[in-house]
Design a protein around this motif. Structure first.
Motif, PDB file in Angstrom:
ATOM      1  N   ARG A 140       0.845  -1.209   0.000  1.00 45.20           N
ATOM      2  CA  ARG A 140       0.000   0.000   0.000  1.00 45.20           C
ATOM      3  C   ARG A 140       0.870   1.244   0.000  1.00 45.20           C
ATOM      4  O   ARG A 140       0.598   2.203  -0.720  1.00 45.20           O
ATOM      5  CB  ARG A 140      -0.911   0.018   1.235  1.00 45.20           C
ATOM      6  N   PHE A 141       1.929   1.240   0.799  1.00 43.56           N
ATOM      7  CA  PHE A 141       2.824   2.390   0.840  1.00 43.56           C
ATOM      8  C   PHE A 141       3.464   2.634  -0.522  1.00 43.56           C
ATOM      9  O   PHE A 141       3.518   3.768  -0.994  1.00 43.56           O
ATOM     10  CB  PHE A 141       3.917   2.191   1.899  1.00 43.56           C
ATOM     11  N   ARG A 144       1.142   4.229  -2.965  1.00 42.64           N
ATOM     12  CA  ARG A 144       0.773   5.614  -2.672  1.00 42.64           C
ATOM     13  C   ARG A 144       1.980   6.511  -2.429  1.00 42.64           C
ATOM     14  O   ARG A 144       1.814   7.649  -2.031  1.00 42.64           O
ATOM     15  CB  ARG A 144      -0.110   5.662  -1.432  1.00 42.64           C
ATOM     16  N   ALA A 145       3.183   5.999  -2.664  1.00 44.88           N
ATOM     17  CA  ALA A 145       4.396   6.770  -2.370  1.00 44.88           C
ATOM     18  C   ALA A 145       4.360   8.099  -3.112  1.00 44.88           C
ATOM     19  O   ALA A 145       4.015   8.161  -4.286  1.00 44.88           O
ATOM     20  CB  ALA A 145       5.638   5.979  -2.752  1.00 44.88           C
ATOM     21  N   LYS A 166      13.013   2.246   4.221  1.00 42.48           N
ATOM     22  CA  LYS A 166      11.834   2.774   4.899  1.00 42.48           C
ATOM     23  C   LYS A 166      12.127   3.141   6.347  1.00 42.48           C
ATOM     24  O   LYS A 166      11.603   4.115   6.864  1.00 42.48           O
ATOM     25  CB  LYS A 166      10.713   1.720   4.827  1.00 42.48           C
ATOM     26  N   GLU A 191       2.781   3.419   7.544  1.00 46.07           N
ATOM     27  CA  GLU A 191       2.276   4.315   6.501  1.00 46.07           C
ATOM     28  C   GLU A 191       2.330   5.781   6.908  1.00 46.07           C
ATOM     29  O   GLU A 191       2.495   6.654   6.083  1.00 46.07           O
ATOM     30  CB  GLU A 191       0.822   3.945   6.167  1.00 46.07           C
ATOM     31  N   SER A 192       2.179   6.054   8.189  1.00 44.10           N
ATOM     32  CA  SER A 192       2.131   7.447   8.627  1.00 44.10           C
ATOM     33  C   SER A 192       3.418   7.832   9.332  1.00 44.10           C
ATOM     34  O   SER A 192       4.098   6.981   9.904  1.00 44.10           O
ATOM     35  CB  SER A 192       0.931   7.657   9.542  1.00 44.10           C
TER      36      SER A 192
END
Length: 199
Positions: A140-141, A144-145, A166, A191-192
């Protein structure tokens, strides 16, 4: 003396200036072509870029010798190998893997990590990120990067390299460009970004 007189003539200065201008323009255009080529290569690579999620070899209880293991290298005391083991530097084998029989070695350890995926120790962040159940979160990351991070993450070849990249601190880990958002948990695979703590 003759050279000095020759350099004072306007036509000689004009020729020198003209040649300098031609050299400047050709070198600038070549550099621009190289930059455009690099961008095109990154765009082409990005469209078919896939991360390898499985490690190529399995340690298990096999008696065969493993050729090499990559590891996080940078820690003074701890390091993480590509199989997700965290161990003390003294327990690293010559092939770069952690000695799984050493008391300090643990696989997929999330010690010092918070629920949001931020950890206080880099090696634990990488190990926790390597857990197989973190793959959907990392996918997902990647999908949406932000475009600014796209070049960094297209250079990543597999799950281990992604976790190394990361977990490094980034601009998302800081506030006001000079203090960590959360000094206790600044290495994040989630993600955040880290929670913003009051100064």
């Amino acid at each position: 003396m003759v050279l000095r007189r020759l350099l004072r003539k306007r036509w000689v200065l004009g020729v020198v200036f003209g040649l300098s201008l031609i050299y400047f323009l050709t070198s600038t255009l070549k550099r621009e072509e190289r930059t455009i080529g690099d961008r095109t290569l990154l765009e082409l690579r990005d469209s078919d870029h896939h991360i390898l999620w499985k490690v190529r070899f399995n340690l298990g209880n096999s008696s065969r010798q493993i050729t090499q293991c990559r590891n996080s290298i940078q820690g003074k005391i701890l390091l993480t190998d590509e199989l997700g083991y965290v161990c003390e530097r003294k327990d690293m084998l010559v092939n770069g893997c952690c000695n799984v029989n050493a008391p300090s070695s643990r696989q997929y350890i999330c010690k010092s990590c918070l629920a949001n995926g931020c950890c206080s120790i880099y090696e634990y962040c990488v190990s926790c990120c390597l857990q197989p159940d973190k793959q959907p979160l990392l996918e997902r990351f990647l999908n949406r990067a932000a475009e600014g991070f796209q070049n960094l993450f297209t250079a990543v070849e597999d799950h281990f390299e992604l976790c190394l990249a990361k977990c490094r601190t980034s601009s998302q880990s800081v506030q006001h460009e000079n203090t960590y958002r959360n000094p206790q948990a600044k290495y994040c695979y989630g993600e955040s970004p880290p929670e913003l703590l009051p100064i």
